[in-house]
Scaffold this active site. Sequence first.
Site, PDB file in Angstrom:
ATOM      1  N   ALA A  45      32.931  81.206  32.163  1.00  0.00           N
ATOM      2  CA  ALA A  45      31.904  80.213  31.853  1.00  0.00           C
ATOM      3  C   ALA A  45      31.713  80.216  30.347  1.00  0.00           C
ATOM      4  CB  ALA A  45      30.610  80.588  32.564  1.00  0.00           C
ATOM      5  N   GLY A  85      34.098  83.266  35.366  1.00  0.00           N
ATOM      6  CA  GLY A  85      34.151  82.015  36.125  1.00  0.00           C
ATOM      7  C   GLY A  85      35.574  81.495  36.305  1.00  0.00           C
ATOM      8  N   GLU A 125      36.888  83.302  39.253  1.00  0.00           N
ATOM      9  CA  GLU A 125      36.177  82.777  40.434  1.00  0.00           C
ATOM     10  C   GLU A 125      36.704  81.401  40.842  1.00  0.00           C
ATOM     11  OE1 GLU A 125      32.507  83.614  38.282  1.00  0.00           O
ATOM     12  OE2 GLU A 125      31.770  84.642  40.065  1.00  0.00           O
ATOM     13  N   GLU A 158      31.492  90.147  33.566  1.00  0.00           N
ATOM     14  CA  GLU A 158      30.105  89.718  33.349  1.00  0.00           C
ATOM     15  C   GLU A 158      29.164  90.861  32.968  1.00  0.00           C
ATOM     16  OE1 GLU A 158      32.025  88.666  35.833  1.00  0.00           O
ATOM     17  OE2 GLU A 158      31.812  86.503  36.055  1.00  0.00           O
TER      18      GLU A 158
END
Length: 284
Positions: free
Chosen positions: A89, A134, A137, A157
């Site tokens: 992200a 992300g 993911e 993270e």
Amino acid sequence: MTVAQALVALELDTLELEIDEAILTVTVNRPAVLNALSPAVIDELRQVFGALRETLGVPCDDAEDTAPDWSVRGVMLTGAGEKAFVAGADISAMQHMTPVESREYSLRTQELTSWIEMLQVPVVAAVNGFALGGGCELAMACDYIFASENASFGQPEVALGLIPGFGGTVRLTQYVGIAAARELIITGRRIDSAEALRLGLALCVLPDVAALRDAARESLRLAAAQSPAAVASAKQTTRAVRPMSTDDGLAYEAEAFAGRFGTPDMVEGTTAFLEKRRAQFLGL
Ligand code: CO8
């Protein structure tokens, strides 16, 4: 207009779309920030996968055309360049979010990953470099992951004071098992393509990015030669039975299996086999 035609007409800033022989390639295209997922990328991915999920397998909106729309038979998801699939992200876009905003962002992105996972056609992640946070993911929402030798996976993270929020705590466990998933999430360490292969996160490793994309495309072409309705049912069934007990899963599978009998594709597929010719599927 078919969904394939509608998609290529979309004006997108952060994604590149290309359709070749009904295989759609979606490329996240922000190489200056290693294809990090900004809210704009997520919105555009939602536009693309939202359009696919609403229209594939149903007659297109042209009043004269009653055939189901299978103008896209498979999707390859990849990142621009050779260095990154998606490096996570976008940290700068995320830093000042409030808890309310971050929950909304997490839920919108998780919904996108569910759309990908449940899409009527196969989606292959072609991981060409970093697939972190992300990015990892997003790749795990696909049906399977092909990796280039320089691929690198991780859920870093915790180094940012965060935890995975786009499905990582759920899907990494499904891919590699609870102990390996916990170890990766708790340490935040990165793994190379060989370790990803050994853990079952990557299905195969290709020597370079060109070979990676060729292999992903070839896999999608193989699937595209089958009955699209059967492929959609197989994909939906493997997802639905995953959380079930063995007995419930077997009962569900028997219903889905029976649901194919008497359909135009089942009649055509079995007849073509017995007549020793190539099947011409309608996708029904
Ligand atoms: N976000 C924003 N910018 C990024 C990101 C990112 N995730 N990753 C890289 N960039 C930028 C860098 O800032 C740099 O920009 P600039 O040139 O302007 O300085 C450019 O990309 C190139 O990166 P580097 O110079 O750092 O390249 P290196 O080869 O030295 O390092 C790494 C590559 C190792 C990938 C390094 O860039 C890195 O560690 N990136 C961050 C990886 C990361 O932590 N990802 C996880 C992010 S968090 C997340 O994904 C959570 C998802 C769930 C959230 C739920 C939300 C509510």
